[in-house]
Design a protein around this motif. Sequence first.
Motif, PDB file in Angstrom:
ATOM      1  N   LEU A   1      12.088  14.506-100.200  1.00 14.71           N
ATOM      2  CA  LEU A   1      12.919  14.164 -99.043  1.00 14.71           C
ATOM      3  C   LEU A   1      12.583  15.072 -97.857  1.00 14.71           C
ATOM      4  CD1 LEU A   1      15.300  12.395 -98.076  1.00 14.71           C
ATOM      5  CD2 LEU A   1      16.808  14.269 -98.735  1.00 14.71           C
ATOM      6  N   ARG A   2      12.393  16.373 -98.157  1.00 14.56           N
ATOM      7  CA  ARG A   2      12.075  17.324 -97.089  1.00 14.56           C
ATOM      8  C   ARG A   2      10.714  17.009 -96.474  1.00 14.56           C
ATOM      9  NH1 ARG A   2      13.750  23.397 -97.861  1.00 14.56           N
ATOM     10  NH2 ARG A   2      15.968  23.119 -97.513  1.00 14.56           N
ATOM     11  N   ARG A   3       9.768  16.618 -97.310  1.00 18.87           N
ATOM     12  CA  ARG A   3       8.454  16.276 -96.772  1.00 18.87           C
ATOM     13  C   ARG A   3       8.570  15.072 -95.843  1.00 18.87           C
ATOM     14  NH1 ARG A   3       4.045  16.200-100.838  1.00 18.87           N
ATOM     15  NH2 ARG A   3       4.419  18.404-100.477  1.00 18.87           N
ATOM     16  N   LEU A   4       9.317  14.069 -96.297  1.00 19.03           N
ATOM     17  CA  LEU A   4       9.515  12.869 -95.485  1.00 19.03           C
ATOM     18  C   LEU A   4      10.168  13.229 -94.142  1.00 19.03           C
ATOM     19  CD1 LEU A   4       9.250   9.738 -95.697  1.00 19.03           C
ATOM     20  CD2 LEU A   4      11.633   9.728 -96.426  1.00 19.03           C
ATOM     21  N   ALA A   5      11.205  14.067 -94.206  1.00 22.85           N
ATOM     22  CA  ALA A   5      11.924  14.447 -92.982  1.00 22.85           C
ATOM     23  C   ALA A   5      11.013  15.207 -92.012  1.00 22.85           C
ATOM     24  CB  ALA A   5      13.146  15.280 -93.329  1.00 22.85           C
ATOM     25  N   CYS A   6       9.999  15.867 -92.550  1.00 21.34           N
ATOM     26  CA  CYS A   6       9.028  16.584 -91.709  1.00 21.34           C
ATOM     27  C   CYS A   6       7.975  15.654 -91.143  1.00 21.34           C
ATOM     28  CB  CYS A   6       8.302  17.646 -92.533  1.00 21.34           C
ATOM     29  SG  CYS A   6       9.263  19.088 -92.789  1.00 21.34           S
ATOM     30  N   ASP A   7       7.530  14.700 -91.954  1.00 25.65           N
ATOM     31  CA  ASP A   7       6.365  13.888 -91.587  1.00 25.65           C
ATOM     32  C   ASP A   7       6.712  12.710 -90.685  1.00 25.65           C
ATOM     33  OD1 ASP A   7       4.930  15.592 -93.120  1.00 25.65           O
ATOM     34  OD2 ASP A   7       4.570  14.196 -94.788  1.00 25.65           O
ATOM     35  N   LEU A   8       7.942  12.225 -90.761  1.00 28.90           N
ATOM     36  CA  LEU A   8       8.296  11.047 -89.960  1.00 28.90           C
ATOM     37  C   LEU A   8       8.237  11.373 -88.474  1.00 28.90           C
ATOM     38  CD1 LEU A   8      11.387   9.607 -91.844  1.00 28.90           C
ATOM     39  CD2 LEU A   8       9.257   8.403 -91.389  1.00 28.90           C
ATOM     40  N   PRO A   9       7.895  10.367 -87.660  1.00 28.78           N
ATOM     41  CA  PRO A   9       7.969  10.607 -86.215  1.00 28.78           C
ATOM     42  C   PRO A   9       9.392  11.003 -85.826  1.00 28.78           C
ATOM     43  CG  PRO A   9       7.178   8.360 -86.697  1.00 28.78           C
ATOM     44  CD  PRO A   9       7.507   8.997 -88.007  1.00 28.78           C
ATOM     45  N   LEU A  10       9.511  11.910 -84.880  1.00 23.76           N
ATOM     46  CA  LEU A  10      10.833  12.376 -84.454  1.00 23.76           C
ATOM     47  C   LEU A  10      11.698  11.208 -83.987  1.00 23.76           C
ATOM     48  CD1 LEU A  10      12.584  14.865 -84.016  1.00 23.76           C
ATOM     49  CD2 LEU A  10      11.492  15.170 -81.774  1.00 23.76           C
ATOM     50  N   ALA A  11      11.068  10.191 -83.411  1.00 27.24           N
ATOM     51  CA  ALA A  11      11.806   9.035 -82.886  1.00 27.24           C
ATOM     52  C   ALA A  11      12.442   8.196 -83.988  1.00 27.24           C
ATOM     53  CB  ALA A  11      10.886   8.162 -82.042  1.00 27.24           C
ATOM     54  N   ALA A  12      12.116   8.483 -85.253  1.00 31.12           N
ATOM     55  CA  ALA A  12      12.638   7.674 -86.361  1.00 31.12           C
ATOM     56  C   ALA A  12      13.887   8.279 -87.007  1.00 31.12           C
ATOM     57  CB  ALA A  12      11.559   7.511 -87.422  1.00 31.12           C
ATOM     58  N   LEU A  13      14.316   9.458 -86.567  1.00 30.88           N
ATOM     59  CA  LEU A  13      15.373  10.179 -87.276  1.00 30.88           C
ATOM     60  C   LEU A  13      16.723  10.123 -86.569  1.00 30.88           C
ATOM     61  CD1 LEU A  13      13.543  13.568 -87.938  1.00 30.88           C
ATOM     62  CD2 LEU A  13      13.572  11.549 -89.384  1.00 30.88           C
ATOM     63  N   VAL A  14      17.768   9.892 -87.350  1.00 36.42           N
ATOM     64  CA  VAL A  14      19.116  10.170 -86.855  1.00 36.42           C
ATOM     65  C   VAL A  14      19.816  11.064 -87.880  1.00 36.42           C
ATOM     66  CG1 VAL A  14      19.399   8.091 -85.431  1.00 36.42           C
ATOM     67  CG2 VAL A  14      20.073   8.036 -87.851  1.00 36.42           C
ATOM     68  N   LEU A  15      20.879  11.723 -87.445  1.00 35.87           N
ATOM     69  CA  LEU A  15      21.572  12.684 -88.292  1.00 35.87           C
ATOM     70  C   LEU A  15      22.927  12.144 -88.705  1.00 35.87           C
ATOM     71  CD1 LEU A  15      20.582  15.737 -86.172  1.00 35.87           C
ATOM     72  CD2 LEU A  15      19.979  15.412 -88.574  1.00 35.87           C
ATOM     73  N   GLU A  16      23.365  12.555 -89.893  1.00 36.16           N
ATOM     74  CA  GLU A  16      24.626  12.051 -90.436  1.00 36.16           C
ATOM     75  C   GLU A  16      25.132  13.042 -91.466  1.00 36.16           C
ATOM     76  OE1 GLU A  16      23.073   8.472 -92.361  1.00 36.16           O
ATOM     77  OE2 GLU A  16      22.992   9.578 -94.241  1.00 36.16           O
ATOM     78  N   THR A  17      26.439  13.011 -91.719  1.00 37.26           N
ATOM     79  CA  THR A  17      26.969  13.846 -92.811  1.00 37.26           C
ATOM     80  C   THR A  17      27.345  13.020 -94.036  1.00 37.26           C
ATOM     81  OG1 THR A  17      29.236  13.704 -91.981  1.00 37.26           O
ATOM     82  CG2 THR A  17      27.903  15.610 -91.257  1.00 37.26           C
ATOM     83  N   ASP A  18      27.727  11.746 -93.853  1.00 39.23           N
ATOM     84  CA  ASP A  18      28.275  10.936 -94.944  1.00 39.23           C
ATOM     85  C   ASP A  18      29.541  11.587 -95.510  1.00 39.23           C
ATOM     86  OD1 ASP A  18      28.355   8.618 -96.462  1.00 39.23           O
ATOM     87  OD2 ASP A  18      27.074   9.393 -98.051  1.00 39.23           O
ATOM     88  N   ALA A  19      30.191  12.411 -94.718  1.00 47.21           N
ATOM     89  CA  ALA A  19      31.430  13.074 -95.168  1.00 47.21           C
ATOM     90  C   ALA A  19      32.449  12.016 -95.607  1.00 47.21           C
ATOM     91  CB  ALA A  19      32.005  13.907 -94.018  1.00 47.21           C
ATOM     92  N   PRO A  20      33.260  12.292 -96.637  1.00 42.08           N
ATOM     93  CA  PRO A  20      33.401  13.560 -97.372  1.00 42.08           C
ATOM     94  C   PRO A  20      32.357  13.773 -98.482  1.00 42.08           C
ATOM     95  CG  PRO A  20      34.931  11.947 -98.244  1.00 42.08           C
ATOM     96  CD  PRO A  20      34.212  11.268 -97.102  1.00 42.08           C
ATOM     97  N   ASP A  21      31.416  12.825 -98.632  1.00 44.22           N
ATOM     98  CA  ASP A  21      30.411  12.941 -99.703  1.00 44.22           C
ATOM     99  C   ASP A  21      29.199  13.750 -99.236  1.00 44.22           C
ATOM    100  OD1 ASP A  21      32.043  11.291-101.283  1.00 44.22           O
ATOM    101  OD2 ASP A  21      31.210   9.519-100.316  1.00 44.22           O
ATOM    102  N   MET A  22      28.200  13.838-100.126  1.00 39.29           N
ATOM    103  CA  MET A  22      26.924  14.487 -99.834  1.00 39.29           C
ATOM    104  C   MET A  22      27.064  15.898 -99.248  1.00 39.29           C
ATOM    105  SD  MET A  22      24.242  12.128-100.013  1.00 39.29           S
ATOM    106  CE  MET A  22      23.534  10.938 -98.919  1.00 39.29           C
ATOM    107  N   PRO A  23      27.780  16.792 -99.935  1.00 34.58           N
ATOM    108  CA  PRO A  23      27.936  18.138 -99.375  1.00 34.58           C
ATOM    109  C   PRO A  23      26.582  18.836 -99.223  1.00 34.58           C
ATOM    110  CG  PRO A  23      28.630  18.090-101.675  1.00 34.58           C
ATOM    111  CD  PRO A  23      28.411  16.670-101.260  1.00 34.58           C
TER     112      PRO A  23
END
Length: 279
Positions: free
Chosen positions: A191-213
Amino acid sequence: MWIDTHCHLDAAEFDADRGAVRAQARAQGVALCVIPAVERSHWSAVAQLAARQGDAYALGIHPLYVPQASEEHLLALDRALTEYQGDTRLVAVGEIGLDFFVPALCEPAVRERQWLFYTAQLKLAQKHQLPVILHVRRSADLLLKGLRQCPVVSGIAHAFNGSAQQAGHFVAMGFALGFGGALTYERALQLRRLACDLPLAALVLETDAPDMPPHWLYQTAEQRALGQAQGRNSPAELPRIAQALADLRGLAVHDLAQASMRNALRVLPKLAALSLTGG
Ligand SMILES: [Zn+2]
């Protein structure tokens, strides 16, 4: 400033202190939360909550709730999307998708029912000209197949955890991929590799709170056996999760804030009409 593109603020875990949780996130720079609904009984609650808090919402039937849903709920969704179409805070159809991780959802009849609800909701997104927020769990290829049969304007593949190739297909269809607390774990190598390799324009951020701590809230099985509750994730964690991603990519956190904001507005265009300062 940040947008939490996926946050279940309507969840019962926040019943005791919802307002304080939202205020704390705002103090951390989280300007907007997108609150996706999971089933029919939550639709009016997420709409009201978004209005009260100055946030955005999505209406849909989550794959985990498909076994309890009836086809009448799809007709009701069509009516709700019509009823709320003038609401600037309604930004997507979601949370919809396919889950082939939970064993009970992998029974052939339930797989088929998930597919029926997923494709019917894609059609509603198409009809109402809305993006979709997708739940992806061991289901990326079939989700893509559905999108090829029924293209939608754009969307987010939330909590994405597929391959680089699958990610590329979503991006080619105008989607962004949602990243959150899962990438804060050192062992999440792929997952970390993917998050590094993807174009910056492809990423959005989320918490999925209250899950995925994120890892700093996570309680191990041993800790839980000793009576410690699993840490509750909240939208206030978003900047720290973003810092972890910025560090992985060797990026200034300010640049990640700007890019992820731009990306969120591109894939959920109705967000642009909402105030980023609250209210
Ligand atoms: Zn969700």
